[in-house]
Write a protein that holds these residues in place. Structure first.
Motif: not given
Length: 628
Positions: A35, A115, A315
């Motif tokens: 990310q 993800l 996350r």
């Protein structure tokens, strides 16, 4: 605090919990690293370091604390660099091995949770380069989009089967990886010497031939071939074979596949080039679609959502710095270790403790707010004791009980929970009409009257001297069995007890006026019979030791035969040590008194006898199971 009525299961569950935490932490760190990388993604050369950096994101110095993984957390300079190098090598292996295909219902990986996405370097350019596809008319006439779709299908298929060209998945690096982790890292980051590691596989563009080794065989009739044929609407298996061959040849020419030769029979094999894989973070919206198992829904809104629990877990875990461990607390754990774990648990430094009924009584931890039960307890009294460990300061408490589907006891109370949760706690009862129970207790009365010491091991009451021991009872034991005075005293005490049980015994089919006399008369025979299993196990172990030793000393035998014989001899010697009770611990299964209880000669704590123990050798040493 998590209870299990099986002490081995308590240890197993602690290991499962630690593995779950470790895997979750790595997946979360990987997601956070991707990310942070944004649309550019990450390539293989920086991936381990970026994940390592993400592990330290929530800490003050932005570095994962060395005490979490290093055996020498205070190391400096080259020593510290070597520890971090070993840790990054382990991280890289764990990251790549986690890509393997699986249903992953109970623990979906990042890709299953949407993800993690993969792209392949220069794939668009390769698919648009008409000259690279000219040797295959079917692909030369296809659109670049169709070529890309077929190429991604192949690359993803190989990647999900770990057909990836990278050092961390190379079998030749297995010993190095294990050695480094055991030398430099601490639990749970150590790899066990016998741990099964995942290795990279090799794909071949043909059907598997007779006597050909393992691999991924991409024939037209394989799972991949059938899916490719449907995707490109190919009319025959010949066309499918041509397309598979052209796909592999072109992608290898473009650097996305690596070619290697394992043996002459299989020919050239192929793996995805790890240097061409681009790792990117996914949105976490929809569950992963496996084109080889599940048909793609027509509309996006019909797709199953990604598992919300695991999406949130991955996350947030690394950002919170979650790093916890569980330990087991059973009678098999040494007392000093148990006391230390109790102390850490009370101080909340050890947040999770898996235990057998050893923690059912005498535990008062005011902060304890959750109790788990791996199985439905035997009685409502056990349930009350275990659930009562939590919420002792008046705070709300959570109690969870698991009911195994194949366990009749668990299922009975699953459908009648009120009988366990709110059941009446009654006094335990024993059926005094049990013949085995009464006989074992009369034997115990005789043993107490005789003053015979059964020592620690049967090797101390049987003759084990010499190359071929007789295993007969020692003279002192034989004399005690022949002595009538202890039998007379035991009979007098037993008679008084049986008189109190007369109302129950008169309805028993097995009890007769001569039963007690028969027990006393047969006592030597029953004692000899109880020793029989130990004698059989000991003779079999010695026979295996001698047989394997003759193979080891036979120079005409092959190296592999002698190596296998060494392992089997070590296995026999381990069994002999177990039978001899060389550890001198009262908790060993072949401790004399425990052994005689398991044979029913003496009473055990779970009447009428303790469960039998079986010695199961390590099947990995057998040739047929090698590599499993």
């Amino acid at each position: 605090l998590c209870f299990s009525d099986n002490r081995q299961d308590a240890s197993l569950q602690a290991g499962h919990f630690n593995d779950f935490v470790m895997v979750t932490l790595i997946r979360s760190a990987l997601y956070n690293a991707l990310q942070h990388a944004g649309d550019q993604g990450l390539m293989f050369e920086v991936l381990p370091q970026k994940v390592f950096d993400a592990l330290g994101a929530p800490y003050p110095n932005h570095k994962f604390p060395s005490e979490e993984y290093s055996q020498t957390p205070d190391a400096r300079f080259a020593a510290a660099k070597n520890v971090d190098k070993a840790f990054r090598a382990l991280l890289e292996y764990l990251i790549y091995s986690d890509l393997r295909r699986g249903w992953r219902i109970v623990s979906p990986n990042l890709e299953q949770c949407d993800l993690l996405k993969f792209e392949y370097e220069s794939l668009d350019e390769i698919c648009n380069a008409e000259d690279m596809w000219k040797d295959c008319e079917l692909l030369a006439s296809a659109t670049p989009e169709n070529r890309k779709e077929a190429s991604v299908l192949l690359l993803d298929f190989l990647r999900s089967h770990l057909a990836i060209s990278i050092d961390c998945l190379d079998p030749d690096n297995r010993e190095k990886l294990i050695r480094q982790s055991r030398q430099q890292l601490t639990a749970p980051w150590q790899l066990d010497e016998n741990e099964k590691l995942w290795y990279s596989d090799i794909a071949y563009p043909h059907a598997k031939a007779k006597n050909e080794g393992n691999g991924i065989f991409l024939s037209p009739r394989s799972k991949f071939g059938r899916r490719l044929r449907k995707l490109l609407k190919l009319s025959s298996t010949q066309d499918t074979a041509a397309v598979i061959s052209a796909l592999i040849k072109t992608l290898a020419h473009g650097g996305l596949l690596t070619s290697l030769i394992r043996d002459q029979q299989s020919g050239s094999g192929y793996q995805v080039n790890a240097a061409a894989m681009i790792w990117k973070a996914g949105p976490g919206l929809f569950a992963h679609h496996d084109p080889f198992r599940i048909h793609q829904p027509a509309a996006e809104e019909d797709r199953a959502p990604a598992n919300p629990f695991f999406v949130k877990l991955y996350r947030e875990t690394a950002n919170r710095g979650l790093s916890m461990q569980a330990r087991e607390h059973t009678a098999q754990v040494p007392s000093d270790v148990r006391e230390e774990r109790e102390k850490l648990f009370r101080e909340a430094e050890l947040p999770v403790l898996y235990c057998s009924p050893t923690m059912e009584l005498g535990v008062d931890i005011s902060q304890l707010n959750a109790v788990g039960m791996r199985n439905v307890p035997p009685t409502a009294a056990n349930y009350a004791q275990r659930s009562g460990r939590a919420g002792r300061s008046g705070q709300p408490a959570l109690v969870i009980t698991y009911c195994a589907q194949g366990n009749s006891h668990d299922q009975y109370f699953f459908h009648r929970p009120e009988l366990m949760v709110s059941g009446q706690v009654s006094t335990p009862r024993i059926d005094l009409n049990n013949e085995d129970l009464n006989r074992a207790h009369i034997h115990a009365l005789w043993l107490g009257a005789s003053g015979l010491d059964l020592k620690h091991s049967l090797s101390e009451i049987l003759d084990v001297d010499g190359q071929t021991p007789s295993l007969a009872l020692k003279e002192s034991v034989t004399a005690a069995l022949k002595d009538d005075r202890p039998k007379l005293l035991a009979k007098q005490r037993a008679t008084a007890i049986l008189q109190h049980m007369a109302p129950d015994l008169k309805h028993s089919a097995w009890y007769t006026p001569t039963w007690l006399n028969d027990v006393m008369r047969n006592l030597p025979v029953n004692f000899e019979k109880a020793c029989g299993r130990w004698r059989t196990l000991y003779r079999a172990a010695v026979e295996q030791q001698d047989k394997q030793n003759s193979i080891i000393t036979d120079v005409s035998r092959s190296k592999d035969e002698r190596k296998t014989a060494q392992k089997l001899r070590a296995e026999a010697e381990a069994q002999i040590d177990l039978l001899l009770g060389n550890g001198k611990t009262l908790q060993q299964d072949f401790y004399s008194y425990r052994y005689f209880a398991s044979e029913g000669f003496l009473p055990g704590y779970n009447f009428p006898r303790l469960p039998l123990s079986a010695y199961i050798p390590d099947c990995r040493h057998t040739k047929s199971n090698r590599g499993n």
